[in-house]
Design a protein around this motif. Structure first.
Motif, PDB file in Angstrom:
ATOM      1  N   PHE A 164       0.822  -1.201   0.060  1.00  0.00           N
ATOM      2  CA  PHE A 164       0.032   0.118   0.209  1.00  0.00           C
ATOM      3  C   PHE A 164       0.742   1.345  -0.084  1.00  0.00           C
ATOM      4  CE2 PHE A 164      -3.677  -2.378   2.365  1.00  0.00           C
ATOM      5  CZ  PHE A 164      -4.148  -2.874   1.157  1.00  0.00           C
ATOM      6  N   GLN A 165       1.907   1.326   0.832  1.00  0.00           N
ATOM      7  CA  GLN A 165       2.882   2.307   1.014  1.00  0.00           C
ATOM      8  C   GLN A 165       3.465   2.516  -0.487  1.00  0.00           C
ATOM      9  OE1 GLN A 165       5.552   2.320   4.366  1.00  0.00           O
ATOM     10  NE2 GLN A 165       3.877   1.032   5.338  1.00  0.00           N
ATOM     11  N   ASP A 166       3.990   1.448  -0.939  1.00  0.00           N
ATOM     12  CA  ASP A 166       4.773   1.572  -2.356  1.00  0.00           C
ATOM     13  C   ASP A 166       3.699   2.406  -3.468  1.00  0.00           C
ATOM     14  OD1 ASP A 166       7.090   0.639  -1.327  1.00  0.00           O
ATOM     15  OD2 ASP A 166       6.754  -1.275  -2.098  1.00  0.00           O
ATOM     16  N   GLU A 167       2.706   1.882  -3.388  1.00  0.00           N
ATOM     17  CA  GLU A 167       1.761   2.224  -4.464  1.00  0.00           C
ATOM     18  C   GLU A 167       1.167   3.678  -4.128  1.00  0.00           C
ATOM     19  OE1 GLU A 167       0.525   0.723  -6.991  1.00  0.00           O
ATOM     20  OE2 GLU A 167       1.894  -0.759  -6.829  1.00  0.00           O
ATOM     21  N   ILE A 168       0.991   4.144  -2.853  1.00  0.00           N
ATOM     22  CA  ILE A 168       0.784   5.575  -2.597  1.00  0.00           C
ATOM     23  C   ILE A 168       2.010   6.325  -3.174  1.00  0.00           C
ATOM     24  CG2 ILE A 168       0.618   7.314  -0.888  1.00  0.00           C
ATOM     25  CD1 ILE A 168      -0.844   5.183   1.027  1.00  0.00           C
ATOM     26  N   GLY A 169       3.244   5.778  -3.035  1.00  0.00           N
ATOM     27  CA  GLY A 169       4.435   6.620  -3.624  1.00  0.00           C
ATOM     28  C   GLY A 169       4.785   6.212  -5.050  1.00  0.00           C
ATOM     29  N   GLU A 170       3.889   5.450  -5.746  1.00  0.00           N
ATOM     30  CA  GLU A 170       4.220   5.072  -7.120  1.00  0.00           C
ATOM     31  C   GLU A 170       5.676   4.500  -7.312  1.00  0.00           C
ATOM     32  OE1 GLU A 170       2.445   8.667  -9.142  1.00  0.00           O
ATOM     33  OE2 GLU A 170       1.123   6.810 -10.094  1.00  0.00           O
ATOM     34  N   VAL A 171       6.040   3.524  -6.519  1.00  0.00           N
ATOM     35  CA  VAL A 171       7.513   3.056  -6.625  1.00  0.00           C
ATOM     36  C   VAL A 171       7.626   2.317  -7.909  1.00  0.00           C
ATOM     37  CG1 VAL A 171       9.135   1.427  -5.621  1.00  0.00           C
ATOM     38  CG2 VAL A 171       7.405   2.802  -4.176  1.00  0.00           C
ATOM     39  N   PHE A 172       6.795   1.707  -8.519  1.00  0.00           N
ATOM     40  CA  PHE A 172       6.808   1.162  -9.899  1.00  0.00           C
ATOM     41  C   PHE A 172       7.360   2.179 -10.728  1.00  0.00           C
ATOM     42  CE2 PHE A 172       2.685   2.881  -9.992  1.00  0.00           C
ATOM     43  CZ  PHE A 172       2.526   3.279 -11.577  1.00  0.00           C
ATOM     44  N   VAL A 229      -4.177   6.447  -4.426  1.00  0.00           N
ATOM     45  CA  VAL A 229      -3.439   5.884  -5.372  1.00  0.00           C
ATOM     46  C   VAL A 229      -3.808   6.600  -6.885  1.00  0.00           C
ATOM     47  CG1 VAL A 229      -3.002   3.807  -6.798  1.00  0.00           C
ATOM     48  CG2 VAL A 229      -3.134   3.764  -4.394  1.00  0.00           C
ATOM     49  N   PRO A 230      -2.860   7.103  -7.303  1.00  0.00           N
ATOM     50  CA  PRO A 230      -3.235   8.151  -8.491  1.00  0.00           C
ATOM     51  C   PRO A 230      -3.737   7.378  -9.697  1.00  0.00           C
ATOM     52  CG  PRO A 230      -0.916   8.487  -7.507  1.00  0.00           C
ATOM     53  CD  PRO A 230      -1.204   7.434  -7.020  1.00  0.00           C
ATOM     54  N   SER A 231      -3.075   6.335 -10.157  1.00  0.00           N
ATOM     55  CA  SER A 231      -3.435   5.887 -11.405  1.00  0.00           C
ATOM     56  C   SER A 231      -4.652   4.861 -11.355  1.00  0.00           C
ATOM     57  CB  SER A 231      -2.289   5.418 -12.336  1.00  0.00           C
ATOM     58  OG  SER A 231      -2.122   3.797 -12.310  1.00  0.00           O
ATOM     59  N   ASP A 232      -5.533   5.116 -12.272  1.00  0.00           N
ATOM     60  CA  ASP A 232      -6.419   4.013 -12.474  1.00  0.00           C
ATOM     61  C   ASP A 232      -6.088   2.618 -12.376  1.00  0.00           C
ATOM     62  OD1 ASP A 232      -9.335   3.645 -12.067  1.00  0.00           O
ATOM     63  OD2 ASP A 232      -9.507   3.196 -14.119  1.00  0.00           O
ATOM     64  N   GLU A 233      -5.307   2.194 -13.305  1.00  0.00           N
ATOM     65  CA  GLU A 233      -4.937   0.691 -13.496  1.00  0.00           C
ATOM     66  C   GLU A 233      -4.346   0.294 -12.315  1.00  0.00           C
ATOM     67  OE1 GLU A 233      -1.469  -0.133 -16.204  1.00  0.00           O
ATOM     68  OE2 GLU A 233      -1.487   1.896 -16.684  1.00  0.00           O
ATOM     69  N   ARG A 234      -3.278   0.934 -11.642  1.00  0.00           N
ATOM     70  CA  ARG A 234      -2.967   0.403 -10.292  1.00  0.00           C
ATOM     71  C   ARG A 234      -3.985   0.227  -9.272  1.00  0.00           C
ATOM     72  NH1 ARG A 234       1.988  -1.250 -11.378  1.00  0.00           N
ATOM     73  NH2 ARG A 234       2.344  -1.722  -9.498  1.00  0.00           N
ATOM     74  N   ARG A 235      -5.050   1.065  -9.235  1.00  0.00           N
ATOM     75  CA  ARG A 235      -6.250   0.646  -8.224  1.00  0.00           C
ATOM     76  C   ARG A 235      -6.867  -0.455  -8.784  1.00  0.00           C
ATOM     77  NH1 ARG A 235      -7.275   6.953  -8.424  1.00  0.00           N
ATOM     78  NH2 ARG A 235      -8.534   6.423 -10.333  1.00  0.00           N
ATOM     79  N   GLN A 236      -7.244  -0.639  -9.947  1.00  0.00           N
ATOM     80  CA  GLN A 236      -7.523  -1.966 -10.518  1.00  0.00           C
ATOM     81  C   GLN A 236      -6.849  -3.097  -9.903  1.00  0.00           C
ATOM     82  OE1 GLN A 236     -10.181  -0.121 -12.059  1.00  0.00           O
ATOM     83  NE2 GLN A 236     -10.878  -2.341 -11.740  1.00  0.00           N
ATOM     84  N   ALA A 237      -5.450  -3.113 -10.101  1.00  0.00           N
ATOM     85  CA  ALA A 237      -4.616  -4.496  -9.639  1.00  0.00           C
ATOM     86  C   ALA A 237      -4.503  -4.435  -8.147  1.00  0.00           C
ATOM     87  CB  ALA A 237      -3.198  -3.866 -10.082  1.00  0.00           C
ATOM     88  N   LEU A 238      -4.731  -3.311  -7.482  1.00  0.00           N
ATOM     89  CA  LEU A 238      -4.764  -3.635  -6.065  1.00  0.00           C
ATOM     90  C   LEU A 238      -5.984  -4.263  -5.583  1.00  0.00           C
ATOM     91  CD1 LEU A 238      -3.396  -0.181  -4.327  1.00  0.00           C
ATOM     92  CD2 LEU A 238      -2.717  -2.641  -4.073  1.00  0.00           C
ATOM     93  N   ARG A 239      -7.067  -3.775  -6.210  1.00  0.00           N
ATOM     94  CA  ARG A 239      -8.449  -4.314  -5.707  1.00  0.00           C
ATOM     95  C   ARG A 239      -8.485  -5.862  -6.228  1.00  0.00           C
ATOM     96  NH1 ARG A 239     -10.824   0.927  -7.248  1.00  0.00           N
ATOM     97  NH2 ARG A 239     -11.713   1.606  -5.283  1.00  0.00           N
ATOM     98  N   GLU A 240      -7.769  -6.180  -7.441  1.00  0.00           N
ATOM     99  CA  GLU A 240      -7.745  -7.622  -7.890  1.00  0.00           C
ATOM    100  C   GLU A 240      -7.108  -8.473  -7.041  1.00  0.00           C
ATOM    101  OE1 GLU A 240      -6.822 -10.697 -11.534  1.00  0.00           O
ATOM    102  OE2 GLU A 240      -6.294  -8.489 -11.889  1.00  0.00           O
ATOM    103  N   VAL A 241      -5.713  -7.921  -6.596  1.00  0.00           N
ATOM    104  CA  VAL A 241      -4.914  -8.763  -6.006  1.00  0.00           C
ATOM    105  C   VAL A 241      -5.501  -9.035  -4.385  1.00  0.00           C
ATOM    106  CG1 VAL A 241      -3.326  -6.952  -4.745  1.00  0.00           C
ATOM    107  CG2 VAL A 241      -2.303  -9.016  -5.420  1.00  0.00           C
ATOM    108  N   MET A 242      -6.004  -7.966  -3.775  1.00  0.00           N
ATOM    109  CA  MET A 242      -6.776  -8.171  -2.578  1.00  0.00           C
ATOM    110  C   MET A 242      -8.061  -9.039  -2.717  1.00  0.00           C
ATOM    111  SD  MET A 242      -7.015  -7.625   0.661  1.00  0.00           S
ATOM    112  CE  MET A 242      -5.998  -6.216   1.460  1.00  0.00           C
TER     113      MET A 242
END
Length: 477
Positions: free
Chosen positions: A307-315, A369-382
């Motif tokens: 969650f922290q990494d996604e907030i900071g867009e570490v990817f 989380v800024p980007s929509d596709e990252r939000r999708q990914a987070l929701r799917e993984v959870m």
């Protein structure tokens, strides 16, 4: 008098054959866990650091507690209670856990280590093979295997769980009694008739640190990531799902011998690779499984970091500075506190893990989380995780969540794909110990034992709270 009857040491019983090196006396209550050891020259007064019951006496007391349940079970299955005198089999779950800080608030007691270890057991089931039948009948199954009420304390010690010598010294007599009981039958009066019981012990209520300590493996940060298979961390991160359970106590003992003698005169590296990280003598047999409670905690810790990494867009930008990381964590904590009423904790615990691993928590995090596709990914993984979790949490997954059990391998495959593609920045060549177990070993363990959740350390962990109460500290401050 009522109290005496409930504590071990009240009921008469006998063993056939008699237990090796264990006194035949039945009326032994609380004993000094180090009786028989010479007084030490250490800085700890030896008679104050541990108290225990004799293992067989404690088992008898626990069996007598279940007397009515066993008799009811016999009646329910239409078994004539006078014909069922032999052939009872009892399954025991053993748990052991170190407790960190248990100092007294204003203690004037003896100088003892401010850490404690508790060892306890739970009677999981009692079954009987009626005369002339092929199938055993389960006459008692513990309905709440993870309650502190079914979890009987056997030994309390003021010892640091990392102090291997002290821990082995205290547990040694207990293990000797346990070994003796494996080859003997208990004759005990249940429902007015003497009946014979065999005991089967399964050490499953240990967190990974304790398993590694008991089984002679390197500590949790080792490249040999798993207490169930020989995989290294790098292998486990490339092949996340396909591993099978291979380690066991006997193999660990053999490997220790190889480590000790180095029969092929290999270099340290080669030798270590040959024994796959066994580097101390295993002294307690654990049942190769995964602990549901710590699995939950371990995975929640990992998601908290994702969650922290996604907030900071570490990817996008790897290797962020400490300050950046700190600010993401603060943002996450603030959001969780505001929207979910989740107070930040020093160390992840079961309750926090339960609340963090929910659809609601992900929705709350996704707001940051800024980007929509990252939000999708987070929701799917959870979403996948929540499909998988009941399988290793349930007391009886085949009954409680059969669909999720069937889909487990499929879900874990997809979960692994997500980790190695979308979240590659975190799982390139590395993976956490519990994620590996969750993805690779769950279906096999359930096929073998029928359940993971029922065999967890949770009962013992909840009883730690009682211990703290009795020590006059109400909880972790």
């Amino acid at each position: 008098a009522a109290e005496k009857e409930l504590l071990p040491g009240y009921h008469p019983f006998e063993w056939q054959p008699a237990l090796k090196n264990v006194s035949a006396s039945c009326h032994v209550g609380i004993i000094n866990g180090l009786s028989g050891w010479a007084t030490s020259v250490d800085d700890v007064p030896i008679e104050t650091i541990t108290r225990r019951f004799r293992y067989d006496v404690a088992l008898v007391s626990a069996m007598k507690d279940l007397e009515e349940d066993i008799m009811e079970g016999l009646t329910e299955h239409g078994l004539d209670d006078s014909s069922c005198n032999t052939g009872f089999e009892v399954m025991i779950k053993e748990s052991c856990d170190g407790m960190g800080d248990v100092s007294e608030k204003h203690g004037g007691g003896p100088a003892i280590p401010e850490k404690a270890v508790r060892f306890s057991f739970t009677i999981m089931s009692v079954s009987v093979l009626p005369e002339g039948k092929d199938e055993a009948v389960t006459v008692f199954r513990e309905p709440k295997p993870n309650s502190e009420l079914s979890c009987k304390p056997l030994c309390l010690m003021f010892v640091d769980e990392s102090d291997h010598e002290m821990l082995t010294a205290v547990l040694d007599p207990l293990l000797a009694e346990r070994a003796a009981m494996k080859h003997s039958r208990l004759i005990l009066s249940i429902g007015g008739l003497p009946r014979s019981f065999r005991f089967h012990f399964r050490g499953t209520g240990y967190d990974e640190k304790m398993v590694r300590e008991m089984e002679g493996l390197e500590a949790s940060g080792s490249t040999y990531i798993c207490t169930l298979c020989d995989s290294t961390r790098a292998e486990a991160s490339h092949n996340m799902v396909l591993h099978s359970v291979t380690r066991n106590h006997d193999e660990n003992l053999e490997r220790y011998e190889i480590w000790r003698t180095n029969p092929f005169s290999e270099s340290a590296e080669e030798l270590r690779d040959r024994v796959k990280g066994v580097s101390a003598k295993p002294f307690l047999e654990t049942h190769p499984t995964l602990d549901a409670l710590h699995c939950d905690i371990g995975n929640a810790t990992e998601f908290y970091k994702i969650f922290q990494d996604e907030i900071g867009e570490v990817f996008r930008k790897p290797n962020p500075t400490r300050e950046e990381r700190r600010s993401w964590r603060a943002t996450l904590d603030k959001q969780l506190r505001k929207k979910m009423k989740l107070k930040p904790v020093m160390r992840m615990n079961g309750n926090y893990a339960r609340k963090l691993m929910t659809e609601d928590a992900v929705d709350v995090v996704c707001e940051l989380v800024p980007s929509d596709e990252r939000r999708q990914a987070l929701r799917e993984v959870m979403g996948l995780y929540l499909q998988m979790k009941p399988v290793w949490r349930a007391t009886c997954p085949a009954k409680e969540c059969p669909d999720q059990l069937c889909r487990y391998s499929f879900n874990s495959q997809r979960f692994a794909e997500l980790l190695s593609s979308t979240f590659k920045y975190r799982y390139n060549g590395k993976i956490t110990n519990y994620l590996h177990k969750t993805l690779a070993h769950v279906p096999e363990i359930i096929e073998r034992d029928g359940s993971i959740g029922a065999w967890a350390s949770e009962g013992n962990e909840s009883a730690n709270k009682l211990f703290r109460r009795f020590r006059k500290r109400n909880a972790r401050q």
